[in-house]
Design an enzyme around this catalytic site. Structure first.
Site, short mmCIF file in Angstrom:
data_model
loop_
_atom_site.label_atom_id
_atom_site.label_comp_id
_atom_site.label_asym_id
_atom_site.label_seq_id
_atom_site.Cartn_x
_atom_site.Cartn_y
_atom_site.Cartn_z
N HIS A 80 3.68 10.52 6.78
CA HIS A 80 2.98 10.36 8.07
C HIS A 80 3.90 9.69 9.08
O HIS A 80 4.30 8.54 8.89
CB HIS A 80 1.72 9.50 7.89
CG HIS A 80 0.64 10.20 7.13
ND1 HIS A 80 -0.38 9.54 6.48
CD2 HIS A 80 0.41 11.53 6.94
CE1 HIS A 80 -1.18 10.43 5.92
NE2 HIS A 80 -0.73 11.64 6.18
N HIS A 95 2.51 9.00 1.16
CA HIS A 95 1.35 9.00 0.28
C HIS A 95 1.62 9.93 -0.89
O HIS A 95 2.25 10.98 -0.73
CB HIS A 95 0.10 9.52 1.00
CG HIS A 95 -0.33 8.66 2.15
ND1 HIS A 95 -1.18 7.59 2.01
CD2 HIS A 95 0.00 8.70 3.46
CE1 HIS A 95 -1.37 7.02 3.19
NE2 HIS A 95 -0.66 7.68 4.09
N THR A 122 -6.13 6.64 7.94
CA THR A 122 -6.63 6.91 6.58
C THR A 122 -6.67 5.65 5.73
O THR A 122 -6.90 5.70 4.54
CB THR A 122 -5.76 7.98 5.87
OG1 THR A 122 -4.45 7.45 5.67
CG2 THR A 122 -5.70 9.26 6.67
N HIS A 126 0.82 -1.21 0.00
CA HIS A 126 0.00 0.00 0.00
C HIS A 126 0.85 1.26 0.00
O HIS A 126 0.42 2.32 -0.40
CB HIS A 126 -0.90 0.05 1.24
CG HIS A 126 -1.82 -1.12 1.35
ND1 HIS A 126 -2.81 -1.38 0.43
CD2 HIS A 126 -1.89 -2.12 2.27
CE1 HIS A 126 -3.45 -2.49 0.79
NE2 HIS A 126 -2.92 -2.95 1.89
N HIS A 185 5.57 6.61 6.77
CA HIS A 185 5.28 6.11 5.43
C HIS A 185 4.80 7.27 4.57
O HIS A 185 4.51 8.36 5.08
CB HIS A 185 4.22 5.00 5.52
CG HIS A 185 2.95 5.49 6.10
ND1 HIS A 185 2.62 5.36 7.43
CD2 HIS A 185 1.92 6.17 5.55
CE1 HIS A 185 1.43 5.91 7.66
NE2 HIS A 185 1.00 6.42 6.53
ZN LIG Z 1 -0.64 7.52 6.09
#
Ligand SMILES: [Zn+2]
Length: 251
Positions: A134, A117, A201, A90, A115
């Site tokens: 994050h 995004h 999220t 992910h 991590h």
């Molecule tokens: Zn995140």
């Protein structure tokens, strides 16, 4: 079957094959950022994910206005450390060893992992940045999470980000070991931030997160952003309604 449909079939198969392996390694029902398993469907996919659609305090949000307030300053105590970097299917995540924490309002939260995004999950006045990192912290006693979000914009090189980008594992499930680095290099100079009560999220979207979103982005080389988007071009959940929540802003 038309050639285009056939291709689509192959892509779908490929995608699931990759994620099936990862799903075994982690837990829960398989979810994605697009299509049938995308954000609009997370809440229906598993009883444990219901709050993704039923919750009233979800994240991310579009930050359009904020109330200036005496928000608690955050004191950051992150240590230079070696770490594991993982492609979990992910995102790319860096799992931190024990020893780094933040303190806010007298409460200590340990840094577990950070991590990325792309594009950013939080929006500012409707606008996304190319990326957002994050930093996920957890309080040992009550399990409360404090996540610090930092926007990433292209500009001059950030050596730590460039080092991470060089080590991004390309395949889902792959990991590598990083030599000691300074996570603080991924913070902007000023730590003014917005704060609100929200959620994870990603499924299960649990509403247990105090969000802190730094108002200033960090600048990294465009090549570092490209290295991430070559692996994850879109792993951002769309914004969710603010409802009755307030966004506070440090003065
Ligand atoms: Zn995140």
């Amino acid at each position: 079957m038309k050639r285009r449909d056939l291709m689509r079939g192959f892509i779908a198969l490929g995608g699931c094959a990759v994620c099936a392996g990862v799903a075994k390694a982690s837990e829960g029902v398989h979810w994605e950022y697009n299509g049938e398993h995308g954000p609009d469907h997370w809440g229906k996919m598993d009883k444990a994910y219901e709050v993704c659609s039923m919750g009233g305090q979800q994240s991310p949000i579009n930050i359009t206005s904020a109330i200036k307030a005496e928000v608690a300053p955050m004191s950051i105590s992150w240590k230079k450390s070696a770490a594991k970097i993982v492609n979990n299917g992910h995102t790319i995540q860096i799992n931190m060893p024990e020893g780094s924490s933040i303190t806010r309002d007298g409460k200590v939260y340990d840094l577990l992992q950070f991590h990325f995004h792309a594009p950013s999950e939080h929006l500012v006045d409707g606008k996304a940045y190319p990326m957002e990192v994050h930093f996920v912290h957890k309080n040992k006693k009550d399990g409360d999470l404090a996540v610090l979000g930092v926007f990433i914009a292209p500009d001059k090189k950030n050596d730590t980000m460039a080092m991470l980008a060089k080590n991004f594992p390309k395949a889902a499930g792959a990991e590598a070991t990083l030599e000691a680095f300074t996570p603080r290099d991924l913070l902007p100079a000023g730590l003014e931030y917005w704060t609100y009560e929200g959620s994870l999220t990603t499924p299960p979207c649990s509403e247990v997160v105090t969000w802190m979103v730094a108002r200033k982005p960090i600048k990294v080389a465009k090549a570092s952003i490209d290295a991430f988007t070559a692996i994850y071009a879109n792993n951002a959940r769309p914004v969710t309604p603010l409802n009755r929540r307030l966004v506070l802003m440090s003065k």
